[in-house]
Design a protein around this motif. Structure first.
Motif, short mmCIF file in Angstrom:
data_model
loop_
_atom_site.label_atom_id
_atom_site.label_comp_id
_atom_site.label_asym_id
_atom_site.label_seq_id
_atom_site.Cartn_x
_atom_site.Cartn_y
_atom_site.Cartn_z
N GLU A 64 0.85 -1.21 -0.13
CA GLU A 64 -0.15 -0.11 -0.09
C GLU A 64 0.76 1.51 0.12
O GLU A 64 0.41 2.26 -0.64
CB GLU A 64 -1.12 0.09 1.02
CG GLU A 64 -1.97 1.05 1.00
CD GLU A 64 -3.19 1.00 2.08
OE1 GLU A 64 -3.02 1.58 3.38
OE2 GLU A 64 -4.06 0.55 1.70
N PRO A 65 2.00 1.27 0.65
CA PRO A 65 2.83 2.70 0.91
C PRO A 65 3.03 3.04 -0.64
O PRO A 65 3.19 4.25 -1.00
CB PRO A 65 3.95 2.27 1.93
CG PRO A 65 3.43 1.41 2.53
CD PRO A 65 2.73 0.33 1.75
N LEU A 67 1.61 2.39 -3.44
CA LEU A 67 0.60 2.57 -4.32
C LEU A 67 -0.07 3.90 -3.73
O LEU A 67 -0.31 4.98 -4.71
CB LEU A 67 -0.80 1.59 -3.83
CG LEU A 67 -0.73 0.19 -4.36
CD1 LEU A 67 -1.78 -0.64 -3.94
CD2 LEU A 67 -0.38 0.28 -5.95
N LEU A 68 0.11 4.40 -2.39
CA LEU A 68 -0.16 5.60 -2.21
C LEU A 68 0.78 6.71 -2.67
O LEU A 68 0.44 7.68 -3.08
CB LEU A 68 -0.08 5.82 -0.57
CG LEU A 68 -1.26 5.15 0.32
CD1 LEU A 68 -0.80 5.11 1.67
CD2 LEU A 68 -2.27 5.89 -0.11
N LEU A 92 -5.53 -0.95 -5.00
CA LEU A 92 -5.56 0.49 -5.73
C LEU A 92 -6.71 1.39 -5.28
O LEU A 92 -6.30 2.32 -4.91
CB LEU A 92 -5.32 0.48 -7.22
CG LEU A 92 -4.85 1.73 -7.67
CD1 LEU A 92 -3.69 2.33 -7.40
CD2 LEU A 92 -5.04 1.61 -9.10
N ARG A 94 -8.53 0.96 -2.56
CA ARG A 94 -8.34 1.06 -1.09
C ARG A 94 -7.22 2.12 -0.96
O ARG A 94 -7.74 3.19 -0.16
CB ARG A 94 -7.88 -0.13 -0.43
CG ARG A 94 -8.90 -0.97 -0.12
CD ARG A 94 -8.52 -2.13 0.76
NE ARG A 94 -9.60 -3.37 0.62
CZ ARG A 94 -8.94 -4.25 0.19
NH1 ARG A 94 -7.89 -4.79 0.20
NH2 ARG A 94 -9.65 -5.53 0.23
N ALA A 95 -6.35 2.21 -1.66
CA ALA A 95 -5.40 3.37 -1.59
C ALA A 95 -5.70 4.48 -2.09
O ALA A 95 -5.69 5.68 -1.43
CB ALA A 95 -3.98 2.75 -2.25
N LYS A 98 -7.96 6.36 0.60
CA LYS A 98 -7.12 7.00 1.43
C LYS A 98 -6.35 8.25 0.98
O LYS A 98 -6.21 9.25 1.85
CB LYS A 98 -6.02 5.90 2.02
CG LYS A 98 -6.44 4.95 2.77
CD LYS A 98 -5.25 4.24 3.39
CE LYS A 98 -5.92 3.02 4.43
NZ LYS A 98 -5.12 2.16 4.78
N ALA A 99 -6.16 8.28 -0.26
CA ALA A 99 -5.26 9.44 -0.97
C ALA A 99 -6.18 10.57 -1.24
O ALA A 99 -5.65 11.53 -1.96
CB ALA A 99 -4.48 8.76 -2.16
#
Ligand SMILES: NC(=O)c1ccc[n+]([C@@H]2O[C@H](COP(=O)([O-])OP(=O)(O)OC[C@H]3O[C@@H](n4cnc5c(N)ncnc54)[C@H](OP(=O)(O)O)[C@@H]3O)[C@@H](O)[C@H]2O)c1
Length: 327
Positions: A64-65, A67-68, A92, A94-95, A98-99
């Motif tokens: 995830e980091p 992808l973020l 992606l 989900r990220a 968050k982004a």
């Protein structure tokens, strides 16, 4: 106004390439592409970079980091990945939530079909859509009908083999099922409209150029080429048998992409050829907005014009980087 920053996933592929191209042509986007390290030297990507596309190296399967990082500053994500890779979009999404991505366009881009057991590929995509909805992430699902580039039969002279991926010489049933068709090159032009249109947030859009039957496609190609094309009809019973066989042989764990190919073909033929799913009326019934209503000024490439370039030998083939042509 600052240009919308779009991250395209799959830009080295056919649909993603059309999308990156359509966004560049529209001129009101900053276009970023997520590309796996092994694909950084692909000619299609180098061409896009020359035209101003910015590369964010990454992989949908990365943690995830990463992808973020790839999503930093991005307003809109548009994904186009191959049939067997659909669930890879879920991390992606989900990220993206968050982004703070404002809209996520997952990989639709197929023919109209209902969810729930008609087409495995459709259902793979629906799993992704359901995950997105659970995130309350703004989305737009775009389907496009059948690519012009895959819809016509071979000529006995072999003159158009250069542009084809497969012989596609079967007429399903009586050949009168109405099919929505779109030029692959127009997909990106539709996306450039759809992703900045508030009316399409959290909606499904059916973007298509023309509606034709297989009989009409054969007639048109015969007229353009002057060649007679054999009409090989495949009965519903044959399609049903292929469905059973290909479904049984593809039910492996993990999935074997090779074994899924006959299933994709049989289920497409069943959906658009027998059930008659791939048309604007059924799309409307399923709740899609229509590109014809949304963008009445959009000028799609005409199927007849496309077929004329195919016959003239000037059309661009598809999957030329990986699929062996006829010998
Ligand atoms: N409507 C129609 O007639 C029609 C016809 C064909 C396809 N389709 C649909 O269109 C969609 C796209 O198909 P396509 O044939 O255009 O695809 P494609 O040409 O095979 O391209 C797939 C793209 O996805 C990228 N990709 C795959 N896995 C990735 C990962 N883990 N991380 C980052 N990138 C990844 C590939 O990158 P690499 O370069 O690294 O491999 C490539 O750019 C499919 O889902 C299919 O359902 C519709």
């Amino acid at each position: 106004m600052a240009p919308t920053k779009v991250l395209v996933v799959g830009a080295t592929g056919e649909t993603g390439g059309s999308i990156a191209n359509g966004l560049l042509e529209a001129g009101n986007f900053e276009v970023y592409v997520l590309v796996r390290r092994a694909s950084l030297r692909k000619p299609a990507l180098l061409e896009l970079q020359k035209r101003g596309v910015m590369v964010r190296e990454g992989d949908l399967r990365a943690p995830e980091p990463e992808l973020l990082n790839a999503l930093s500053g991005i307003d809109v994500v548009v994904c186009s990945v191959g049939p067997a890779d659909q669930p890879d979009q879920i991390p992606l999404a989900r990220a993206a939530k968050k982004a703070g991505v404002k809209r996520f366009v997952p990989c639709g881009f197929i023919t109209v079909a209902p969810p729930g057991g008609v087409m495995w590929l459709r259902d793979q995509k629906e799993i992704v859509y359901n995950n997105i909805k659970q995130l309350w992430l703004p989305f737009t699902i775009v389907d496009v009908g059948w690519w012009y580039q895959l819809s016509y039969p071979r000529l006995a002279s072999g003159k158009i083999d250069y542009a084809m991926t497969m012989a596609n010489d079967e007429i399903i049933g009586d050949g009168n099922a109405r099919n929505a068709l779109t030029d692959l090159r127009d997909i990106g032009r539709y996306i450039a409209r759809i992703i900045v249109d508030d009316r399409t947030v959290n909606k499904m859009v059916f973007a298509y150029n023309e509606v034709m039957t297989q009989n009409e496609i054969y007639d048109l190609l015969e007229k353009i080429s002057g060649e007679k094309i054999e009409r090989k009809h495949i009965s519903e019973e044959t399609v049903q048998k292929r469905l059973v066989t290909s479904r049984q042989s593809s039910e492996t764990y993990p999935y074997d992409p090779e074994k899924l190919v006959p299933r994709y073909i049989a289920e497409y033929q069943y959906s658009w050829g027998i059930r008659g799913d791939n048309n604007p009326e059924y799309a409307s019934y399923l709740g899609y907005l229509s590109s014809k209503d949304l963008y009445p000024d959009f000028k799609p490439i005409a199927f007849e014009d496309y077929l004329k370039t195919v016959f003239a030998g000037t059309a661009k083939g598809i999957y030329t980087d990986r699929i062996k042509r006829f010998e």
